[in-house]
Scaffold this motif. Structure first.
Motif, short mmCIF file in Angstrom:
data_model
loop_
_atom_site.label_atom_id
_atom_site.label_comp_id
_atom_site.label_asym_id
_atom_site.label_seq_id
_atom_site.Cartn_x
_atom_site.Cartn_y
_atom_site.Cartn_z
N GLY A 128 47.22 55.89 37.51
CA GLY A 128 47.61 57.22 36.38
C GLY A 128 48.02 56.74 35.11
O GLY A 128 48.63 57.44 34.45
N ILE A 129 48.04 55.39 34.86
CA ILE A 129 48.34 54.79 33.25
C ILE A 129 47.34 54.32 32.54
O ILE A 129 46.81 53.25 32.95
CB ILE A 129 49.61 53.83 33.41
N GLU A 130 46.75 55.00 31.75
CA GLU A 130 45.45 54.53 30.96
C GLU A 130 45.61 52.86 30.19
O GLU A 130 44.76 52.31 30.46
CB GLU A 130 45.29 55.51 29.85
N GLU A 131 47.01 52.93 29.61
CA GLU A 131 47.01 51.59 28.90
C GLU A 131 47.94 50.72 29.59
O GLU A 131 48.47 49.89 29.36
CB GLU A 131 47.89 51.99 27.49
N LEU A 132 47.69 50.84 30.96
CA LEU A 132 48.26 49.85 32.23
C LEU A 132 47.64 48.47 31.77
O LEU A 132 46.50 48.26 31.96
CB LEU A 132 48.10 50.20 33.50
N PRO A 133 48.55 47.41 31.47
CA PRO A 133 48.18 45.97 31.52
C PRO A 133 47.48 45.66 32.83
O PRO A 133 48.51 45.52 33.82
CB PRO A 133 49.16 45.39 30.91
N ILE A 134 46.44 45.17 33.02
CA ILE A 134 45.99 44.40 34.37
C ILE A 134 45.30 43.01 33.89
O ILE A 134 44.88 42.83 33.09
CB ILE A 134 44.83 45.39 34.86
N LEU A 135 45.86 42.26 34.73
CA LEU A 135 45.54 40.56 34.51
C LEU A 135 44.35 40.45 35.48
O LEU A 135 44.86 40.34 36.76
CB LEU A 135 46.70 39.96 34.44
N PRO A 136 43.25 39.93 35.32
CA PRO A 136 42.46 39.64 36.23
C PRO A 136 42.65 38.19 36.63
O PRO A 136 43.08 37.39 35.55
CB PRO A 136 40.94 39.56 35.54
N TYR A 137 42.56 37.96 37.81
CA TYR A 137 42.90 36.48 38.41
C TYR A 137 41.96 36.00 39.30
O TYR A 137 41.76 36.72 40.31
CB TYR A 137 44.47 36.64 38.88
N SER A 138 41.85 34.77 39.39
CA SER A 138 40.91 34.35 40.45
C SER A 138 41.52 32.62 40.66
O SER A 138 41.72 31.69 40.01
CB SER A 138 39.62 33.83 39.94
N SER A 139 41.97 32.57 42.05
CA SER A 139 42.60 31.28 42.60
C SER A 139 41.43 30.30 42.69
O SER A 139 41.70 29.09 42.41
CB SER A 139 43.17 31.56 43.87
N LYS A 140 40.33 30.66 42.72
CA LYS A 140 39.32 29.91 42.76
C LYS A 140 38.60 29.19 41.49
O LYS A 140 38.44 27.93 41.44
CB LYS A 140 37.75 30.44 43.39
#
Length: 203
Positions: free
Chosen positions: A175-187
């Motif tokens: 519900g937060i349009e400007e929410l910072p999201i960090l894509p992450y891959s351990s691989k």
């Protein structure tokens, strides 16, 4: 030059305040649903194979685990010590309701009583829309006035189009349009240096 964790050691496991480590250091905490890839992320971030134990069984982390880490900051060049705090997974776990209630209680105590939390990394599986338990945890963290960063794990398992679509779904669900999201891959270490930058800034 990049920021880099050059040392990380297990310090303590706790289920109550009196068991937290005596040495006071800034804390970066990690939480997510069971089997979201938390142990893999911690190991990849610290460049260690078995610092946090990886299990195929959801709900393996049953205590709050403190790891003392040393971050070599690139600019300005300095060393910073902090605790990387591994919290039990929430949501589905092959365990009793009583256990889950106990875990919820000591996670809540940690959020409320530890004065050294810099921010919480809440992990969500990028392949799926967040579940009710993810939303409940997110709102719980916000209610405690704690800074939170959403880390979307297993990013290597999606195509470019799927990623964009799924990130939009995650933002909409929270519900937060400007929410910072960090894509992450351990691989493939995607997001690795970005997360270390955020940690460096917070310290």
């Amino acid at each position: 030059m990049e920021n880099k964790i050059i040392k990380a050691d297990y310090i303590a496991s706790a289920v109550k305040l009196s068991q937290y480590p005596e040495e006071i250091l800034p804390e970066i905490a990690f939480i997510g649903r069971s089997n979201v890839g938390k142990s893999s992320l911690i190991n990849s971030l610290c460049n260690r194979k078995n610092l946090a134990r990886i299990s195929q069984t959801p709900g393996k982390t049953q205590t709050i685990n403190f790891y003392k880490a040393t971050l070599k900051i690139a600019e300005p060049q300095e060393l910073k010590n902090f605790y990387l705090v591994d919290l039990p997974g929430y949501g589905y776990a092959k365990t009793s309701k009583t256990n889950r209630t106990v875990w919820a209680k000591f996670i809540d105590e940690y959020f409320t009583k530890s004065p050294n939390i810099k921010f919480i990394c809440q992990l969500v599986d990028m392949r799926h829309a967040p579940m009710d338990s993810d939303l409940q945890m997110f709102n719980n963290i916000l209610e405690k006035n704690l800074p939170v960063l959403i880390v979307a794990t297993k990013s290597d398992k999606l195509s470019k189009n799927e990623r964009a679509k799924n990130l939009a779904v995650i933002k909409k669900t929270f519900g937060i349009e400007e929410l910072p999201i960090l894509p992450y891959s351990s691989k493939n270490t995607e997001g690795h240096s970005d997360l270390l930058d955020v940690i460096a800034d917070s310290l």
